[in-house]
Design an enzyme around this catalytic site. Structure first.
Site, PDB file in Angstrom:
ATOM      1  N   LYS A 106      -5.683   4.435  12.601  1.00 31.85           N
ATOM      2  CA  LYS A 106      -5.342   3.272  11.781  1.00 31.85           C
ATOM      3  C   LYS A 106      -6.409   2.179  11.938  1.00 31.85           C
ATOM      4  CE  LYS A 106      -1.313   5.108  10.664  1.00 31.85           C
ATOM      5  NZ  LYS A 106      -1.289   6.576  10.678  1.00 31.85           N
TER       6      LYS A 106
HETATM    7  C1  LIG Z   1       0.366   6.933  10.760  1.00 28.46           C
HETATM    8  C2  LIG Z   1       1.502   6.893   9.830  1.00 28.46           C
HETATM    9  C3  LIG Z   1       2.834   7.026  10.258  1.00 28.46           C
HETATM   10  C4  LIG Z   1       3.220   7.396  11.651  1.00 28.46           C
HETATM   11  O1  LIG Z   1       2.691   6.636  12.648  1.00 28.46           O
HETATM   12  P1  LIG Z   1       2.509   7.233  14.118  1.00 28.46           P
HETATM   13  O2  LIG Z   1       2.098   6.029  14.894  1.00 28.46           O
HETATM   14  O3  LIG Z   1       1.461   8.300  14.047  1.00 28.46           O
HETATM   15  O4  LIG Z   1       3.827   7.769  14.561  1.00 28.46           O
HETATM   16  C5  LIG Z   1       3.844   6.893   9.319  1.00 28.46           C
HETATM   17  N1  LIG Z   1       3.577   6.669   8.033  1.00 28.46           N
HETATM   18  C6  LIG Z   1       2.322   6.557   7.579  1.00 28.46           C
HETATM   19  C7  LIG Z   1       2.094   6.276   6.141  1.00 28.46           C
HETATM   20  C8  LIG Z   1       1.234   6.692   8.456  1.00 28.46           C
HETATM   21  O5  LIG Z   1      -0.010   6.593   7.985  1.00 28.46           O
END
Ligand SMILES: *Cc1c(COP(=O)(O)O)cnc(C)c1O
Length: 387
Positions: free
Chosen positions: A191
């Site tokens: 992210k």
């Molecule tokens: C990364 C992500 C998640 C999940 O997050 P994690 O921290 O990996 O559990 C959920 N929804 C979207 C759209 C994502 O990009």
């Protein structure tokens, strides 16, 4: 080929890469030496900083974006018998959390231009059992927030925003997270900012914040027998101080990260040029520099190019390509619940043809030029080999 004339291979470019500065690495060492490595003062400091960032709204942190979403659903009181409407084009976590709390996922097709859930389709999917909407801001591009909350208000629905990709994004000058109902972010390694793994939830009031604390730590509240009681079923979802201190470090250059990503996205558009779409049949992302944090730069390949071939050829240029995402309703777990091919044609087309180009904080404009040249050359080769 004469190896003497072969240029040395350029370094591998991944589609995403975290950047942790030396100050953060030093701060992590300090936490490790401090004797307090799990949830403690750094988590509190991180939550306070996030709360200030999101306009003073209460914020609680967790150990993943996924559990953050599940806890948001629990706080909203969503469970068996309830329907939750979401998009088929997201990371699988978005729909899995609906199943996890025992509710029923309902999909609405996406808008082929924004690639986000189509809010008209959302409204058409509402039934008397609908309790919530989970919009996803794909690549960091928010949906029309005015329209989303008008629909929620009209039908008395909760909104759990899956803003996993949208930290630093805006809506009409306001930060995503500073407005709306329950807003969930992820700090997973890919992210825009990361805590290695982690997430946070922006809440409406102190009562919801107390519930969030219970759900993240075995349902424990600080009252009752011997100063402790358990009155709801919680789990083990707390963030560590090690993760929180990484987050604190990342927040110091979130604005710089967002600005750099926007500049690189702009450079992608410049380098592809105005005729790229017409010449190749590919589709660039919507050119949104007001709201998007440019978490992903995604192009949709024309039908005649197979994504696997494209990815393989890009690897020959030493460039890593991602794809986000396979349509959720076509996974076996969801097919078993009655979903099938043909139900959401836009999601299926984009799910098949979307590719994610490299975009991260340490990527340079020269890297962008290298990627665009490779994309053009690969598409040219594949178009001609298929004709
Ligand atoms: C990364 C992500 C998640 C999940 O997050 P994690 O921290 O990996 O559990 C959920 N929804 C979207 C759209 C994502 O990009």
């Amino acid at each position: 080929m004469n190896s003497n004339t072969t240029a040395p291979a350029l370094p591998f470019l991944p589609f995403s890469k975290p950047s942790i500065d030396e100050a953060t690495i030093a701060a992590v060492s300090e936490v490790l030496r401090s004797g307090w490595i799990t949830s403690g003062p750094k988590v509190q400091e991180f939550e306070t900083l996030l709360s200030n960032y999101f306009g003073g709204r209460p914020v609680r942190t967790f150990n993943s974006g996924t559990c953050t979403m599940a806890i948001a659903l629990r706080i909203a009181g969503i469970g068996p018998g309830d329907e939750v409407i979401t998009t088929p084009i997201s990371w699988i976590a978005t729909a899995n959390v609906i199943l996890e709390v025992g509710a029923t996922p309902i999909f609405a097709d996406i808008d082929p231009v924004t690639r986000n859930i189509d809010l008209d389709q959302v409204e058409a999917a509402i039934t008397p059992r609908t309790k919530a909407i989970i919009p996803v801001y794909l690549g960091g591009l928010p949906v029309d927030m005015d329209k989303l909350y008008a629909i929620a208000k009209k039908h008395n629905l909760r909104v759990i925003e899956d803003a996993a990709q949208a930290i630093g994004s805006n809506w009409k000058g306001q930060r995503i997270g500073a407005l709306g109902d329950l807003v969930s972010f992820s700090f997973q390694a890919n992210k825009n900012i990361t805590t290695a793994e982690g997430g946070c939830l922006v809440l409406n009031n102190a009562e919801e914040a107390r519930l969030a604390e219970k759900y993240r730590l075995q349902g424990v509240s600080r009252t009752g027998f011997d100063g402790i009681d358990v009155d709801v079923l919680g789990g083990k979802y707390n963030m560590t101080d090690i993760a929180a201190v990484i987050g604190l470090g990342q927040m110091t250059y979130l604005e710089a990260i967002t600005q750099h990503r926007r500049a690189l996205a702009q450079h992608y558009f410049t380098m592809f040029g105005a005729t790229f779409e017409a010449e190749t049949g590919a589709q660039l992302p919507p050119m949104n520099f007001e709201n998007s944090n440019w978490h992903l730069f995604q192009i949709i390949l024309p039908k005649q190019i197979k994504r696997a071939d494209f990815m393989e050829k890009m690897l020959e240029h030493n460039i890593g390509i991602g794809y986000h995402y396979a349509p959720i309703h076509l996974f076996t777990l969801y097919r078993q619940r009655g979903f099938k091919e043909g139900m959401f044609p836009h999601a299926e087309h984009i799910g098949r043809q979307t590719v994610t180009l490299p975009l991260f904080y340490t990527l340079t404009k020269a890297d962008v030029e290298r990627v665009v040249n490779a994309v053009k050359s690969v598409m040219y080769t594949l178009n001609n080999s298929n004709n």
